[in-house]
Structures are given as structure tokens and as C-alpha cells.
Design an enzyme around this catalytic site. Structure first.
Site, PDB file in Angstrom:
ATOM      1  N   ARG A  47       8.836 129.141 159.536  1.00 32.74           N
ATOM      2  CA  ARG A  47      10.253 129.228 159.917  1.00 32.74           C
ATOM      3  C   ARG A  47      10.414 128.910 161.406  1.00 32.74           C
ATOM      4  O   ARG A  47      11.401 128.310 161.816  1.00 32.74           O
ATOM      5  CB  ARG A  47      10.840 130.607 159.584  1.00 32.74           C
ATOM      6  CG  ARG A  47      12.264 130.779 160.122  1.00 32.74           C
ATOM      7  CD  ARG A  47      13.090 131.834 159.384  1.00 32.74           C
ATOM      8  NE  ARG A  47      12.387 133.082 159.182  1.00 32.74           N
ATOM      9  CZ  ARG A  47      12.105 133.968 160.166  1.00 32.74           C
ATOM     10  NH1 ARG A  47      12.462 133.746 161.404  1.00 32.74           N
ATOM     11  NH2 ARG A  47      11.458 135.077 159.873  1.00 32.74           N
ATOM     12  N   TYR A  99      34.612 115.325 158.958  1.00 27.74           N
ATOM     13  CA  TYR A  99      33.905 115.467 157.680  1.00 27.74           C
ATOM     14  C   TYR A  99      34.394 116.751 157.003  1.00 27.74           C
ATOM     15  O   TYR A  99      34.286 117.832 157.583  1.00 27.74           O
ATOM     16  CB  TYR A  99      32.395 115.493 157.907  1.00 27.74           C
ATOM     17  CG  TYR A  99      31.629 115.748 156.639  1.00 27.74           C
ATOM     18  CD1 TYR A  99      31.516 114.759 155.663  1.00 27.74           C
ATOM     19  CD2 TYR A  99      31.059 116.989 156.386  1.00 27.74           C
ATOM     20  CE1 TYR A  99      30.843 115.002 154.478  1.00 27.74           C
ATOM     21  CE2 TYR A  99      30.387 117.237 155.202  1.00 27.74           C
ATOM     22  CZ  TYR A  99      30.281 116.240 154.255  1.00 27.74           C
ATOM     23  OH  TYR A  99      29.618 116.479 153.078  1.00 27.74           O
ATOM     24  N   ASP A 170      29.053 113.622 165.899  1.00 23.23           N
ATOM     25  CA  ASP A 170      28.463 113.386 164.577  1.00 23.23           C
ATOM     26  C   ASP A 170      28.226 111.872 164.463  1.00 23.23           C
ATOM     27  O   ASP A 170      29.175 111.094 164.354  1.00 23.23           O
ATOM     28  CB  ASP A 170      29.432 113.894 163.501  1.00 23.23           C
ATOM     29  CG  ASP A 170      28.880 113.762 162.088  1.00 23.23           C
ATOM     30  OD1 ASP A 170      27.972 112.937 161.876  1.00 23.23           O
ATOM     31  OD2 ASP A 170      29.373 114.476 161.184  1.00 23.23           O
ATOM     32  N   LYS A 195      21.872 110.997 154.821  1.00 29.71           N
ATOM     33  CA  LYS A 195      22.525 109.707 154.669  1.00 29.71           C
ATOM     34  C   LYS A 195      21.569 108.570 155.075  1.00 29.71           C
ATOM     35  O   LYS A 195      20.554 108.395 154.450  1.00 29.71           O
ATOM     36  CB  LYS A 195      23.843 109.700 155.438  1.00 29.71           C
ATOM     37  CG  LYS A 195      24.702 110.971 155.186  1.00 29.71           C
ATOM     38  CD  LYS A 195      25.199 111.078 153.754  1.00 29.71           C
ATOM     39  CE  LYS A 195      25.800 112.433 153.388  1.00 29.71           C
ATOM     40  NZ  LYS A 195      26.887 112.906 154.239  1.00 29.71           N
TER      41      LYS A 195
HETATM   42  C1  LIG Z   1      27.257 114.133 154.699  1.00 32.03           C
HETATM   43  C2  LIG Z   1      27.838 114.354 156.022  1.00 32.03           C
HETATM   44  C3  LIG Z   1      27.734 115.595 156.664  1.00 32.03           C
HETATM   45  C4  LIG Z   1      27.099 116.814 156.016  1.00 32.03           C
HETATM   46  O1  LIG Z   1      25.779 116.624 155.614  1.00 32.03           O
HETATM   47  P1  LIG Z   1      25.123 117.446 154.391  1.00 32.03           P
HETATM   48  O2  LIG Z   1      23.700 117.079 154.429  1.00 32.03           O
HETATM   49  O3  LIG Z   1      25.850 117.045 153.151  1.00 32.03           O
HETATM   50  O4  LIG Z   1      25.345 118.908 154.683  1.00 32.03           O
HETATM   51  C5  LIG Z   1      28.280 115.712 157.934  1.00 32.03           C
HETATM   52  N1  LIG Z   1      28.902 114.668 158.536  1.00 32.03           N
HETATM   53  C6  LIG Z   1      29.013 113.468 157.947  1.00 32.03           C
HETATM   54  C7  LIG Z   1      29.694 112.357 158.666  1.00 32.03           C
HETATM   55  C8  LIG Z   1      28.490 113.266 156.670  1.00 32.03           C
HETATM   56  O5  LIG Z   1      28.635 112.069 156.090  1.00 32.03           O
END
Ligand SMILES: *Cc1c(COP(=O)(O)O)cnc(C)c1O
Length: 371
Positions: A47, A99, A170, A195
Site C-alpha cells: 500500500r 468530466y 485533467d 484511456k
Molecule cells: C475517464 C475519465 C476520468 C475518470 O477516470 P476513471 O478511470 O473512469 O475513474 C476523468 N477524466 C476524464 C477526462 C476521463 O475521460
């Protein structure tokens, strides 16, 4: 070193005991102490830290030009670590098209702890007037979802830093291959490694990267290791494996998306195309200064009803109807139905995550569906 080299080498090392060229997955949760009670391998308990997580954090810190990174079990867990590190009562300025999962998180879990205003961050004047004495964080997401809006990262950072406010960007859509927010002034970068970084729609994860090893970063590191929303060693391995080909995949995604954007723009059934690489995108001039290319995400509106729009996505054979983005396969989504009744997303809009299939095959598929 250039990004292609970092992507391959910064998250991997040859295993010293077996000479395995690819770093093995260390599943052990615990590590042996030396006779002096110390940890000679540098790890104590998974952890707190794990070799695969450390490799993922190394490669991400270097790709974004930061000094350190923290990996999490999802993109949302990475965002939550930033919100959790703010003092109670702090105010956040965030995009109106943030998001939706992160916006829901602030509005539900942090409802009694933090306050937030959501606005169009392309309007810098509006951002300035939304700032309050207790504003501690400006959250940027650019390009954004689903209209591919662009935010001037350097412009926002200037406003924030004159007032001692932290900026977190982000960078999931652009990836460090096309946009490096820390070099434009941001303090923190966030990614859903789920992603493009993982890149194959088979691993969930998130990461934060910092420009400075400061007090706020120490709080984030504590949230990571004490709250414990950490990724499994296997998930870190998968993310590191995906990252090795990231620069080449991103070029392919972007080239395909640019061609699809131009194809759709000239199609009589298409009303509008939203892609930052198109000259008629309202913030193309900003995108051009802060991005080296425009990525693999685009959306478009159809001249027709919600049902006609959905019918087009049903006719497609290569584009799978699914949420998420950034994988090698093309996905399509009718965002208005996903976001629910109070959405502002046009009902005639489709969003595409453009994959790495051969471009002529993708365009032929769109052609037959739009007939
Ligand atoms: C998918 C996504 C998230 C969140 O990610 P998770 O792995 O689904 O928690 C945050 N910001 C953007 C722009 C995303 O496409």
C-alpha cells in the site's frame, strides 16, 4: 530524451536477479527486513509503495516533465485525492463540462466539505470574477467532453498564481504527447490511465503528476498511501506496457481523427463537427499554441432527431457503441442518453473515440451509416 524514448525506458528496467528484459510483476504485499530492521530493497508494504507502481509513477513524472507522480486505482480516485487534500471549506472553480464522474464526486461526496462553481473556462474574465477569498483550486480539462472545448492553460495559470491558487489540469484527452500542462504553468496534471495511456480498454487507473515537491503534494501522497486507493501491481504493469507505444498510437489516433473530422464536415447530413484541429473550431488558435496535435476525440451533430442520430450509431459496424475512450478500437456514443435527462448535450450529437483501424475502412463505415 524525447518522449518516444522516455515512454519505453522510464517505466522499465532489466531485472537484476534473472536478467529478464521486461520488469516482472511483483505481487508480494510485503518485503523482508534486513537484520538492522531496515528495508534493503527500498520497499516495505505494497500500500505504501510497490516496484510496479514506482515504475508507472517514474514514467508518468518524466513524460509530463514533473518531479513526482502518484498512481491510483482509477482516474476518479486520482481526482478525489486532490479534493481530499484541500482544507475543508475550500472553493473550487471547475469547467461547466467537467468530466461528469468528477463533478458528481464533488457534488455528492464532498458536498458538505467543499464548494464549487462550474463555468465556461474559455471566458477568462468570468474565471476572474468567480474567484472568492477561499478559492484554492482551479480545475482545467482541455480538450473537454463532449464538445471538445479548449481552455487557455497559461491564461488560467496566470490568473490563479497571482492569487496563490493551485491549478490542476485533467490531461486525459490530449496526453503528454500533445500537451504538457506543467510546462504551461499548471501545478498538477491528472490522467485517467484507463484511456490513452493504457490504450487497450483493459485496465482502470489514474495518476497525478506534480511540478513541485511541496506541502500540498505531501498531503496528496498521504491520501494515496493512507486512504489506499492504489492500483494493483498487475494494473501498473498493464499501464506501463501501454505507455511504451503511446507516442506512436497518439499519432495514429490524431491522423485518423483529423481525416474523419474533415470527411464529416463535408457531409450533407452533418450539421457541425467539434474537433480542435479544425480551423473553424472557435478556440483553434489557442489549441494550436498549446497542443502539438489535436488528438483522437471528436463529436458531431446530425441534421435530424435524437432517434435518427441513434439510428446512425446502430448502423455502424466498426464503431462499437460503448462509453470510454482511448483504446485501439473505435467507439461511438450518444452522450445525451448517457448523461441523463438534465444534460445540456445536444440530442443530435454523437461522440467518437477514433481508433487505429485503417482510415478508409472507418470512413466507408461512416459513409454507409450516414446514407
Ligand atoms: C475517464 C475519465 C476520468 C475518470 O477516470 P476513471 O478511470 O473512469 O475513474 C476523468 N477524466 C476524464 C477526462 C476521463 O475521460
Amino acid at each position: 530524451m524525447k518522449i518516444e524514448t522516455i515512454a519505453i525506458h522510464a517505466g522499465n528496467h532489466t531485472d537484476p536477479s534473472t536478467r529478464a528484459v521486461v520488469q516482472p510483476i511483483t505481487l508480494s504485499t510485503t518485503f523482508e527486513r534486513g537484520e538492522d530492521g531496515e528495508f534493503p530493497g527500498g520497499f516495505s508494504y505494497t500500500r505504501a509503495a510497490n516496484p510496479n507502481r514506482k515504475s508507472l509513477e517514474n514514467v508518468m513524472a518524466q513524460l509530463e516533465g514533473g518531479v513526482d507522480a502518484c498512481a491510483f486505482s482509477s482516474g476518479n480516485a486520482a481526482g478525489a485525492a486532490v479534493f481530499q487534500s484541500l482544507k475543508p471549506g475550500s472553493h473550487i472553480v471547475a469547467p461547466d463540462d467537467m468530466y461528469h464522474g468528477l463533478k458528481n464526486l464533488i457534488n455528492s461526496v464532498y458536498k458538505d466539505i467543499l464548494t464549487a462553481d462550474y463555468l465556461d473556462l474559455s471566458d477568462l474574465k468570468a474565471v476572474e470574477s468567480a474567484i472568492k477569498p477561499d478559492t484554492k483550486l482551479i480545475w482545467i480539462e482541455t480538450p473537454s467532453n463532449p464538445l471538445l472545448k479548449v481552455t487557455d492553460i497559461a491564461g488560467i495559470c496566470k490568473i490563479a498564481h497571482e492569487r496563490g491558487i493551485i491549478v490542476c489540469c485533467d490531461n486525459t484527452f490530449a496526453t503528454p504527447v500533445f500537451q504538457q500542462p506543467l510546462t504551461l504553468g499548471a501545478d498538477l496534471v491528472m490522467h485517467a490511465t484507463t484511456k490513452y495511456l493504457g490504450g487497450h480498454s483493459d485496465v482502470l487507473g489514474g495518476v497525478l503528476i506534480t511540478k513541485n515537491n511541496d506541502g500540498f503534494w505531501e498531503r496528496i501522497r498521504s491520501v494515496q498511501t493512507l486512504s489506499g486507493a492504489v492500483p494493483a501491481p498487475f494494473d501498473c504493469y498493464m499501464a506501463v506496457r501501454g505507455i511504451k507505444t503511446l507516442p506512436y498510437r497518439m499519432r495514429g489516433h490524431s491522423a485518423n481523427a483529423g481525416k474523419i473530422a474533415r470527411y464529416l464536415e463535408s457531409h450533407p447530413r452533418v450539421e457541425a463537427v467539434f474537433y480542435p484541429g479544425l480551423e473553424n473550431h472557435p478556440l483553434h488558435h489557442i489549441a494550436k499554441t498549446q497542443m502539438s496535435d489535436f488528438g483522437g476525440m471528436l463529436s458531431f451533430t446530425i441534421r435530424g432527431s435524437s432517434d435518427e442520430t441513434r439510428e446512425i450509431s446502430n448502423k455502424l459496424k466498426l464503431f462499437t457503441r460503448a462509453t470510454s475512450l482511448g483504446g485501439v478500437e473505435s467507439l461511438i456514443e450518444h452522450r445525451a442518453s448517457v448523461e441523463g435527462p438534465d444534460t445540456k448535450t445536444p440530442k443530435n450529437l454523437l461522440r467518437i473515440s477514433v481508433g487505429l483501424e485503417y482510415i478508409d475502412d472507418l470512413i466507408a463505415d461512416l459513409e454507409q451509416a450516414l446514407k
